[in-house]
Design an enzyme around this catalytic site. Structure first.
Site, PDB file in Angstrom:
ATOM      1  N   ASP A   1     -26.562  -7.918  -8.573  1.00 19.59           N
ATOM      2  CA  ASP A   1     -27.641  -8.088  -7.461  1.00 19.59           C
ATOM      3  C   ASP A   1     -27.801  -6.633  -6.649  1.00 19.59           C
ATOM      4  O   ASP A   1     -27.038  -5.631  -7.178  1.00 19.59           O
ATOM      5  CB  ASP A   1     -26.731  -8.886  -6.393  1.00 19.59           C
ATOM      6  CG  ASP A   1     -27.706  -9.278  -5.079  1.00 19.59           C
ATOM      7  OD1 ASP A   1     -28.870  -9.683  -5.311  1.00 19.59           O
ATOM      8  OD2 ASP A   1     -27.005  -9.020  -3.837  1.00 19.59           O
TER       9      ASP A   1
ATOM     10  N   ASP B   1     -24.911 -15.764  -4.636  1.00 22.26           N
ATOM     11  CA  ASP B   1     -24.509 -15.222  -5.744  1.00 22.26           C
ATOM     12  C   ASP B   1     -23.444 -16.137  -6.175  1.00 22.26           C
ATOM     13  O   ASP B   1     -23.069 -15.886  -7.407  1.00 22.26           O
ATOM     14  CB  ASP B   1     -23.799 -14.003  -5.747  1.00 22.26           C
ATOM     15  CG  ASP B   1     -25.132 -13.048  -5.215  1.00 22.26           C
ATOM     16  OD1 ASP B   1     -26.339 -13.173  -5.683  1.00 22.26           O
ATOM     17  OD2 ASP B   1     -24.943 -11.780  -4.518  1.00 22.26           O
TER      18      ASP B   1
ATOM     19  N   ASP C   1     -22.496 -10.317  -4.031  1.00 18.15           N
ATOM     20  CA  ASP C   1     -21.556 -10.367  -2.582  1.00 18.15           C
ATOM     21  C   ASP C   1     -21.994 -11.469  -1.922  1.00 18.15           C
ATOM     22  O   ASP C   1     -21.295 -12.009  -0.752  1.00 18.15           O
ATOM     23  CB  ASP C   1     -21.717  -9.060  -1.908  1.00 18.15           C
ATOM     24  CG  ASP C   1     -22.936  -8.848  -1.355  1.00 18.15           C
ATOM     25  OD1 ASP C   1     -23.762  -9.419  -2.042  1.00 18.15           O
ATOM     26  OD2 ASP C   1     -23.144  -8.134  -0.365  1.00 18.15           O
TER      27      ASP C   1
END
Length: 635
Positions: free
Chosen positions: A325, A531, A527
């Site tokens: 990410d 996700d 995080d």
């Protein structure tokens, strides 16, 4: 070293001394009358044998009684009894003695490798100081803390639950959880996590989580579950030993009986069969391979990373594709105004004042960054923005917002919003920034450029991962394509997928897992709560533990406790070293045993060679595995 281990060491040392005295006395012929008597010689050699191996004999008997006799204790008992029957008293005692030396080394190594993980088990607080409304303090069990309770943390005490500091200021030691040696400052408004140790100041905190949901409780659960998740190598060794041990027992029986029937030399072939049993004992494999993985998990924990099982450590060693990410993982996740470009005749302060006035009620990170930038321009001045001045707001999906402030309509957004309100704006080209154009009653005021700061070590971390064997580093983000590609170029990723929804991220990871971007294991770093599905789907899910959401941490297989990306290549290095050591042990043990088994079957290798093939190989493999304990914390 534990008291039990010291006691066992003394017992083994006592047996070694007695055996050495007996062997020297017999070889020198100092007391011929004693050693010429077979019964008396047998009794004397039984003394060190029983001192060293009484528990092995006991375990063998219990195994036979419970129908689980095919283990190392059974093999050693049969082999040594056979040696006594053939008259090889000193060898029988020596085999049992050196087998126990190997077992002692195993216990010592396991105790050492448990050290760093055991330290984690000591982070649990024993009590919590609850403050009542009348100001009195009651010491309660951490399990009894409820969300919203006010707790008092005295100097030197562990923080019992995750909470927010209400009053007081102190330095908080997070080393036990995150591995970070530098204490963090805790002051009113900051959040603290359970398991950390308060410094010299007195803190009052409000509990944000119950103990069972706090950081320390989650970590302890992860540690307890880690041992249940075995690597493929460990699982193979377990299956191998299950079939290997019965096979060698029947092989030894065949070696004792069939040649004896042909040659009539029963004692010779029984001795060779006993030698065969000692050589084939699988303890070198059964001990050293799990020990290597256990040591690897311990080494990772010393470096601020919690691996939830040795299977994930094995996958980390074979990573070829890493997906990440962007916001909050590769970048700081905190937006800031990097530049203000005013129109002709307009000051930067005017542009920020108008934008901040319109964004005053918004909680969006971009809106907050604009308001913070304007606040900095007003330091030392009396002017403030008041939310009461905003009388009307409208949001335009994908464009921006408008707000009526003091009777004037202010528009803040992209070029499409400017065109909607007829503002003749000047386009700004900056792929790395989010651009907010500002207009007031249709008059263009200027542009505000906002960027998310890249973490200082991101580029170096990606390069380090590639040194550890990662071939493809892919970035997934919901951010605009231009911004995402600019960040990707700066940090050196191989491919960027932008403007993705959470379900799109899962789909991309599915493609990568099917081999679209390369072979080998695939990891995902994230995080946020969005996700979590991707973390669960990847071969190895890696979560940022300090700032990551609870859902992400629960879904992940590897948790970086202080959000430091540099931990990841370090853990990959530890994983590769762990797998390498386990493979070295397997090849070495099997090669030596195969060689001496053949020599033993033909009578070339005796019981002393068998001792080396069993105990010597086991000790060498254990010492090799213990090299992982030398992996130092690089914090």
């Amino acid at each position: 070293m534990s008291g039990k281990l010291k006691k066992e060491g003394k017992r083994i040392l006592c047996a070694i001394v007695i055996l050495a005295v007996l062997m020297i006395t017999e070889k020198t012929g100092a007391v011929p009358a004693v050693f010429e008597n077979r019964i008396l010689t047998l009794v004397l050699y039984l003394i060190p044998y029983l001192i060293a191996g009484a528990d092995v004999l006991k375990n063998a008997v219990l195994g036979i009684m419970h129908g689980q006799m095919m283990d190392e204790s059974f093999l050693m008992t049969i082999a040594t009894i056979g040696a006594f029957i053939t008259g090889e008293y000193e060898e029988a005692a020596a085999v049992m003695l050196f087998y126990q030396v190997g077992e002692w080394f195993q216990s010592y190594a396991v105790g050492k490798s448990r050290g760093s993980i055991t330290e984690l088990m000591n982070i649990a607080p024993e009590s919590a100081n609850l403050e009542h409304e009348d100001g009195s303090i009651e010491e309660i069990d951490p399990d009894d803390v409820e969300i919203g309770n006010i707790l008092v943390i005295r100097p030197g005490e562990k923080i019992p639950v995750d909470g927010e500091v209400l009053t007081g200021e102190s330095l908080v030691n997070t080393a036990a959880l995150t591995g970070e040696s530098v204490p963090r400052t805790a002051r009113p408004g900051s959040q603290v996590i359970s398991g950390c140790v308060n410094g010299e100041g007195l803190l009052r905190i409000r509990a944000l989580k119950a103990y069972e949901d706090s950081t320390v409780s989650r970590i302890l659960e992860m540690v307890e579950e880690a041992s249940e998740k075995k690597s493929k190598t460990e699982a193979f060794i377990t299956r191998f030993a299950r079939y290997y041990t019965p096979a060698v027992v029947f092989g030894a029986l065949a070696l004792a009986i069939i040649p004896s029937i042909v040659t009539g030399e029963w004692m010779t072939w029984i001795y060779r069969a006993c030698t065969f049993l000692v050589i084939s004992c699988p303890c070198a494999l059964v001990i050293s391979v799990p020990l290597a993985f256990f040591g690897g998990i311990g080494a990772a924990s010393k470096n601020g990373a919690l691996v939830k099982g040795s299977n994930y450590l094995e996958l980390l060693a074979s990573l070829e594709t890493v997906v990440s990410d962007k916001t909050g993982t590769l970048t700081e996740g905190s937006f800031r105004v990097t530049e203000v470009i005013p129109a002709a005749g307009v000051s930067e302060e005017e542009v920020l004042r108008a934008a901040a006035a319109a964004e005053g009620l918004s909680t969006h990170p971009i809106a907050k960054s604009i308001c913070e930038a304007f606040a900095k321009t007003q330091e030392g001045k009396a002017e403030e923005l008041s939310e009461e001045r905003i009388t009307d707001t409208d949001n335009y999906a994908g464009e921006g917002l408008t707000a009526v402030v003091g009777g004037k309509t202010i528009a803040v957004g992209n070029g499409r919003l400017m065109e909607r309100f007829g503002a003749a704006y000047t386009p700004v080209e900056d792929a790395a920034s989010t651009i907010c154009y500002v207009a007031e009653d249709g008059r263009y005021l200027g542009a505000v450029l906002i960027s998310d700061t890249i973490k200082k070590d991101t580029k170096a971390v990606i390069a380090a991962m590639k040194e550890q064997g990662v071939k493809n580093f892919v970035m997934l983000t919901g951010d605009h394509r231009g911004v995402a590609e600019a960040v990707g170029r700066e940090i050196g990723v191989d491919k960027v997928y932008a403007e993705l929804l959470p379900q799109d991220k899962v789909a991309r990871v599915e493609e990568l897992l099917k081999g679209g971007e390369g072979s080998g294991a695939t990891a995902f770093i994230g995080d946020g709560i969005n996700d979590a599905p991707v973390l669960m789907r990847a071969d190895v899910g890696i979560a940022m533990g300090m700032m990551g959401s609870d859902a992400a941490i629960e879904a992940a297989d590897l948790v970086i406790m202080d959000d430091d990306l540099s931990r990841i290549p370090k853990v990959m290095k530890i994983a590769r070293k762990t797998v390498g050591i386990s493979k070295q042990n397997i090849v070495f043990a099997l090669a030596v045993k195969a060689l001496i088994l053949v020599l033993g079957a033909f009578g070339i290798a005796n019981m002393w060679a068998a001792v080396f093939a069993d105990v010597g190989v086991a000790v060498l493999c254990i010492l090799n595995a213990m090299r992982l304990l030398a992996v130092k914390s690089t914090i």
